[in-house]
Design a protein around this motif. Sequence first.
Motif, mmCIF file in Angstrom:
data_model
loop_
_atom_site.group_PDB
_atom_site.id
_atom_site.type_symbol
_atom_site.label_atom_id
_atom_site.label_comp_id
_atom_site.label_asym_id
_atom_site.label_seq_id
_atom_site.Cartn_x
_atom_site.Cartn_y
_atom_site.Cartn_z
ATOM 1 N N HIS A 1 0.816 -1.221 0.000
ATOM 2 C CA HIS A 1 0.000 0.000 0.000
ATOM 3 C C HIS A 1 0.848 1.269 0.000
ATOM 4 C CE1 HIS A 1 -4.130 -1.346 0.000
ATOM 5 N NE2 HIS A 1 -3.760 -2.373 0.751
ATOM 6 N N TYR B 1 -7.898 -2.896 -8.002
ATOM 7 C CA TYR B 1 -7.429 -2.200 -6.787
ATOM 8 C C TYR B 1 -8.326 -1.006 -6.463
ATOM 9 C CZ TYR B 1 -4.563 1.334 -4.355
ATOM 10 O OH TYR B 1 -4.129 2.315 -3.502
ATOM 11 N N ARG C 1 -11.315 -0.658 -6.516
ATOM 12 C CA ARG C 1 -12.570 -0.949 -5.808
ATOM 13 C C ARG C 1 -12.436 -0.739 -4.302
ATOM 14 N NH1 ARG C 1 -14.128 -5.895 -9.097
ATOM 15 N NH2 ARG C 1 -14.276 -4.880 -11.120
ATOM 16 N N GLY C 2 -11.175 -0.679 -3.809
ATOM 17 C CA GLY C 2 -10.982 -0.366 -2.388
ATOM 18 C C GLY C 2 -11.216 -1.534 -1.453
ATOM 19 N N GLU C 3 -11.162 -2.753 -1.983
ATOM 20 C CA GLU C 3 -11.410 -3.944 -1.156
ATOM 21 C C GLU C 3 -10.600 -5.104 -1.716
ATOM 22 O OE1 GLU C 3 -15.688 -4.677 -0.029
ATOM 23 O OE2 GLU C 3 -15.184 -6.611 -0.966
ATOM 24 N N ALA D 1 -11.626 -4.070 3.359
ATOM 25 C CA ALA D 1 -11.572 -2.727 2.755
ATOM 26 C C ALA D 1 -10.258 -2.044 3.111
ATOM 27 C CB ALA D 1 -12.739 -1.895 3.257
ATOM 28 N N TYR D 2 -9.747 -1.175 2.225
ATOM 29 C CA TYR D 2 -8.538 -0.405 2.522
ATOM 30 C C TYR D 2 -8.719 1.017 2.001
ATOM 31 C CZ TYR D 2 -7.675 -2.212 -2.214
ATOM 32 O OH TYR D 2 -7.799 -2.581 -3.526
ATOM 33 N N ALA D 3 -7.920 1.922 2.561
ATOM 34 C CA ALA D 3 -7.946 3.314 2.095
ATOM 35 C C ALA D 3 -6.944 3.477 0.965
ATOM 36 C CB ALA D 3 -7.575 4.231 3.256
ATOM 37 N N MET D 4 -7.212 4.396 0.060
ATOM 38 C CA MET D 4 -6.265 4.667 -1.029
ATOM 39 C C MET D 4 -5.750 6.083 -0.887
ATOM 40 S SD MET D 4 -8.046 2.881 -4.287
ATOM 41 C CE MET D 4 -9.734 3.186 -3.896
ATOM 42 N N ALA E 1 -7.955 9.734 -5.906
ATOM 43 C CA ALA E 1 -8.627 8.535 -5.357
ATOM 44 C C ALA E 1 -10.146 8.625 -5.470
ATOM 45 C CB ALA E 1 -8.205 8.313 -3.911
ATOM 46 N N ASP E 2 -10.733 9.759 -5.114
ATOM 47 C CA ASP E 2 -12.198 9.847 -5.092
ATOM 48 C C ASP E 2 -12.796 9.654 -6.481
ATOM 49 O OD1 ASP E 2 -11.993 10.232 -2.439
ATOM 50 O OD2 ASP E 2 -12.355 12.414 -2.486
ATOM 51 N N LYS F 1 -12.141 5.994 -7.712
ATOM 52 C CA LYS F 1 -12.951 5.026 -6.970
ATOM 53 C C LYS F 1 -14.418 5.135 -7.409
ATOM 54 C CE LYS F 1 -13.584 3.125 -2.424
ATOM 55 N NZ LYS F 1 -13.540 3.221 -1.010
#
Length: 442
Positions: free
Chosen positions: A318, A359, A361-363, A369-372, A377-378, A381
């Motif tokens: 990450h 990636y 998809r944030g999960e 789930a993970y933060a990017m 990112a917004d 995503k």
Amino acid sequence: MQAGVVHLGLGAFHRAHQALVYERLIAGGDLRWGVVGVAMRSTQLADALAAQDGLYSVQIADARSVRWQVPGALLRTCVAARERQQVVGAISAPSTRWITLTVTEKGYAPDLAALIVDGLAQRRAAGLPGVTVASCDNLSDNGRKLQALCLVEAASRDAKLAGWIESQCAFPNSMVDRIVPASTEAQHAAARAALGVEDQGALSTEAFWEWVIERRMADPSDASLLASVGVTVVDEVKTFEDAKLRMLNGSHTALAMIGAVQGWATIADGMALPEVRRFVHAFITRVAMPGLARPGLPAYRDALLERFANPHLHHRAHQIASDSSLKIPLRWGPALAEGLAAGRELEPLALACAAWMRYLRGEDEAGQAYAMSDPQADVLKALAGEHAGDAEGTVRALLSVASVWPAGCADDPRWAPRVLHWLRRIETAGTRAALGEVVASA
Ligand code: CS2
């Protein structure tokens, strides 16, 4: 010791790479290489290091040896966002001869140029000599890009200032290389156990390091000094820069995407899986190496495989995945554009691109789930979310993001269908199976 270097970007990389080069020069008796370390925004590390008199430990480890070093080159620290005048003052101090930068891809903005130009303008006003301003970020043509940014800023104030900067300051291109994971609590604990001290700045790195710099310096005699402590001074950095960006950073970003989706803790954990190691070999050989001119590419590749597998480096997937929307155009873009133009197969890159889409998809594949961390990112995503369950729509929408991919890529019959193929394989069979298939596909 004199403060001869102002380093902008006090992250882990500088402290485990260039600071150790300056340390060697100082150890050889040349006291002009003390460093003023400037954190651009974050105050915590700068203050913690100041409280430790600029001292911190570096664990240097690979399969052959483990050793520790406590460099003393860092004389003082400050924070650009909090003490801007101190930074300007340091750049314009009579003892300053070099400014070096590791401010990351997103740092090359007008406010950076304004800061540097403020300092250079004061030097000129005081009748001091010019300095060498060396960008050390992973951007191609980094010195020339920084020079252009500074000259535009200077010209908007005063044409004579721009002329002085152009003639008196040198902006060499430069390639730096050493894997230095962000400092963690675990590294602080390792320092405590090995050295018996509380060290808030403790770092770990590999034995390998490389700094290749263009022979373009305000004081030409610095070239032989740097060469005497292991820096490679060359007339043209491009071949080194291209090889590093495409082979190391390109495959690193691919690994970061795949690793985040598979939920590895570190890159070394992933490299322990045979299909991952084979994938990196295939990515480097089939995607990155064609067209590169650095001598000894196969040996450089084989060394990279060992470096990524170094179990002492707790390099999180990450961490490398951060800012991917800015890294992909630099790391994958040229190989993609040249590969398509030459009609070359690019399957490992198409898979990496599909992994990037997965990636976003944030999960991960276990549903975690993970933060990017990415300036886009917004937006990215949201695009991935809008087309969830529709692989074709996902590929079309994400390949159309103009800041990341070359124009026309979403409609290119040699590229978009291959990305779609691998995204479908990732979704139906999983990333591990897809990796196994791509290495067998040559
Ligand atoms: C990495 C680099 O975080 C990243 O994006 O690819 O920091 C890499 O470790 C260095 O460039 C190695 O020299």
